[in-house]
Design an enzyme around this catalytic site. Structure first.
Site, PDB file in Angstrom:
ATOM      1  CE  LYS A  47      40.821  28.502  67.101  1.00  0.00           C
ATOM      2  NZ  LYS A  47      41.191  28.634  65.701  1.00  0.00           N
ATOM      3  CG  ASP A  48      44.571  31.930  75.492  1.00  0.00           C
ATOM      4  OD1 ASP A  48      43.400  32.229  75.213  1.00  0.00           O
ATOM      5  OD2 ASP A  48      44.951  31.617  76.640  1.00  0.00           O
TER       6      ASP A  48
END
Ligand code: PMP
Length: 343
Positions: A47-48
Site C-alpha cells: 500500500k506504500d
C-alpha cells in the site's frame, strides 16, 4: 557534505521490492515460483505504492495543498502508508477502519500520527456506521480534505501499472507465465495484470478471493450475489461489494481460500521459507496450492505471487496459538506433542 550515502527520506525506498524464489513450500509442484515480497516497502506493505502515487498525483493536479487533510477507509495497511506519506509531506491523516482490523494495526496507525475512527465490520457498506459512510461524512465536514477512496479510485490501479507490473516484468526477464495475487480493492492485481498483459497477453492472471466475499462469483456471472456474503477473518482480501478499482476483464481465474487454510499456510511460509508475512500472503500461497492441485502449472511455468504485507501486523492473530485455538484452527494438545522439525 560530501560522500554521505543516505536517502532523503523513507519515501525513496517505496517500491523496487525483491523477488524471492520459493524453494520448499512448493516442493512436489510443477513450475518455478517466485514471491514479490511487498513487506520490504518501508511501511511493510504494497500500500506504500498507492499512497505515494495517489498523493503525488493529487499534488500535481493542485487539489492537495500544504496543511490539508487526507481521509481514507482502510483495513490498516493503506492507512499506515497514507499516515507515513502524510507525515513526511505535511498533511493531516484521518482514517476510518474496520473493527476486524487487528489491534496491532490500529495502534500502529496511531503511532504514525493518524486520527483513527474504528467502525463495525459486519454492517452493510451503505449503513451509516460503515467505514465508507463514516469516511464520506468526515470528508464532507472537513474543509481542505481529500478522500482517497481506494476501492473506487482508478489511481489505485495506475500505481501498480506504473510500478509493480514493470518491476515483475523486468525481474523475470519477461519470462513470467502466471501472476497470482490477492484481490481486495483489486488495485494490485488489476494494475499489475494490465501492464503484464500488454507485454504478453498469454500471461495467466490468477486472483485469490475469500469464502464470504462476492468477488469470484461476480467475475463469473457479472452479478453481485448477496448470498455469497458472510463474515470471514482474513483482513484485506475479498469484498462485500464490487470495487471499481478491480478490472475484472484482465483477470483469468479466481480461487477462493478458507480462513483456516490461509492461516496455516502463512505459518508454513515462515517455517519453510523464512518469510514472516501477513494473513493474505498465506491466502495467496494457499491459492497456489489449490491451483497446483488442479494441474494449472507445468514444468515450464514461471509463477510470480505477490505477498502483500509483513507478519508483525498479525501477532495477536494467526501467529498466536491461543487465537488459532479459539478459531478452532488448532488442536492445542496435538500441537504441543508435535516434535520440532527442521525443514
Ligand atoms: N492483502 C492485504 C493485507 C491488504 O491490506 C490488501 C488491501 N486491501 C490486499 C491484500 C489486497 O490488495 P488490493 O486492495 O490491491 O486488491
Amino acid at each position: 557534505m560530501k560522500n554521505i550515502q543516505a536517502h532523503e527520506s523513507v519515501l525513496e525506498l517505496i517500491g523496487n521490492t525483491p523477488l524471492i524464489k520459493l524453494n520448499h513450500i512448493t516442493s512436489g509442484m510443477k513450475g518455478s515460483f517466485y514471491a514479490k515480497v511487498e513487506a520490504f516497502n518501508p511501511g511493510h506493505s504494497a500500500k506504500d505504492r498507492i499512497a505515494l502515487y495517489i498523493i503525488n498525483e493529487a499534488e500535481k493536479q493542485g487539489i492537495l495543498n500544504p496543511g490539508d487533510t487526507i481521509i481514507e477507509t482502510t483495513s490498516g495497511n493503506t492507512g499506515f502508508s497514507i499516515a507515513m506519506v502524510s507525515i513526511l509531506k505535511g498533511y493531516k491523516c484521518i482514517l476510518a477502519v474496520s473493527s476486524k482490523s487487528s489491534e496491532d494495526k490500529i495502534d500502529m496507525l496511531k503511532a504514525m500520527g493518524a486520527e483513527v475512527h474504528v467502525c463495525p465490520a459486519h454492517v452493510p457498506a451503505d449503513d451509516h456506521r460503515s467505514y465508507y459512510e463514516v469516511a464520506k461524512r468526515i470528508h464532507e465536514e472537513t474543509p481542505g480534505s481529500i478522500y482517497i477512496n481506494q476501492y473506487f479510485n482508478q489511481l489505485n490501479i495506475d500505481a501498480h501499472y506504473h510500478s509493480t507490473g514493470p518491476e515483475i516484468w523486468e525481474q523475470t526477464g519477461g519470462q513470467i507465465t502466471h501472476l497470482v495475487a490477492c484481490s481486495g480493492t483489486g488495485g494490485t492485481i488489476s494494475g499489475t495484470a494490465k501492464y503484464l498483459k500488454e507485454q504478453n497477453p498469454n500471461i495467466q492472471i490468477l486472483g485469490i478471493d475469500a469464502y464470504g466475499s462476492v468477488i469470484q462469483k461476480y467475475h463469473e456471472t457479472r452479478e453481485l450475489d448477496k448470498d455469497e456474503i458472510y463474515p470471514y477473518r482474513i483482513e484485506g482480501l475479498g469484498k462485500n461489494l464490487i470495487p471499481s478499482a478491480t478490472d475484472f476483464d484482465c483477470i483469468d481465474r479466481f480461487m477462493k481460500v478458507t480462513d483456516e487454510d490461509s492461516a496455516h499456510t502463512a505459518r508454513e511460509l515462515a517455517t519453510k521459507e523464512g518469510l514472516f508475512l501477513g494473513y493474505t500472503s498465506g491466502a495467496a500461497m494457499q491459492g497456489i496450492k489449490q491451483f497446483d492441485e488442479e494441474k494449472m502449472f507445468t514444468d515450464e511455468s514461471v509463477v510470480v505471487v505477490i505477498f502483500p504485507d509483513h507478519g508483525s501486523r498479525y501477532m495477536s492473530k494467526i501467529y498466536k496459538d491461543e487465537w488459532m485455538e479459539q478459531q478452532g484452527f488448532m488442536d492445542a494438545e496435538k500441537e504441543a506433542q508435535k516434535p520440532i522439525t527442521y525443514v
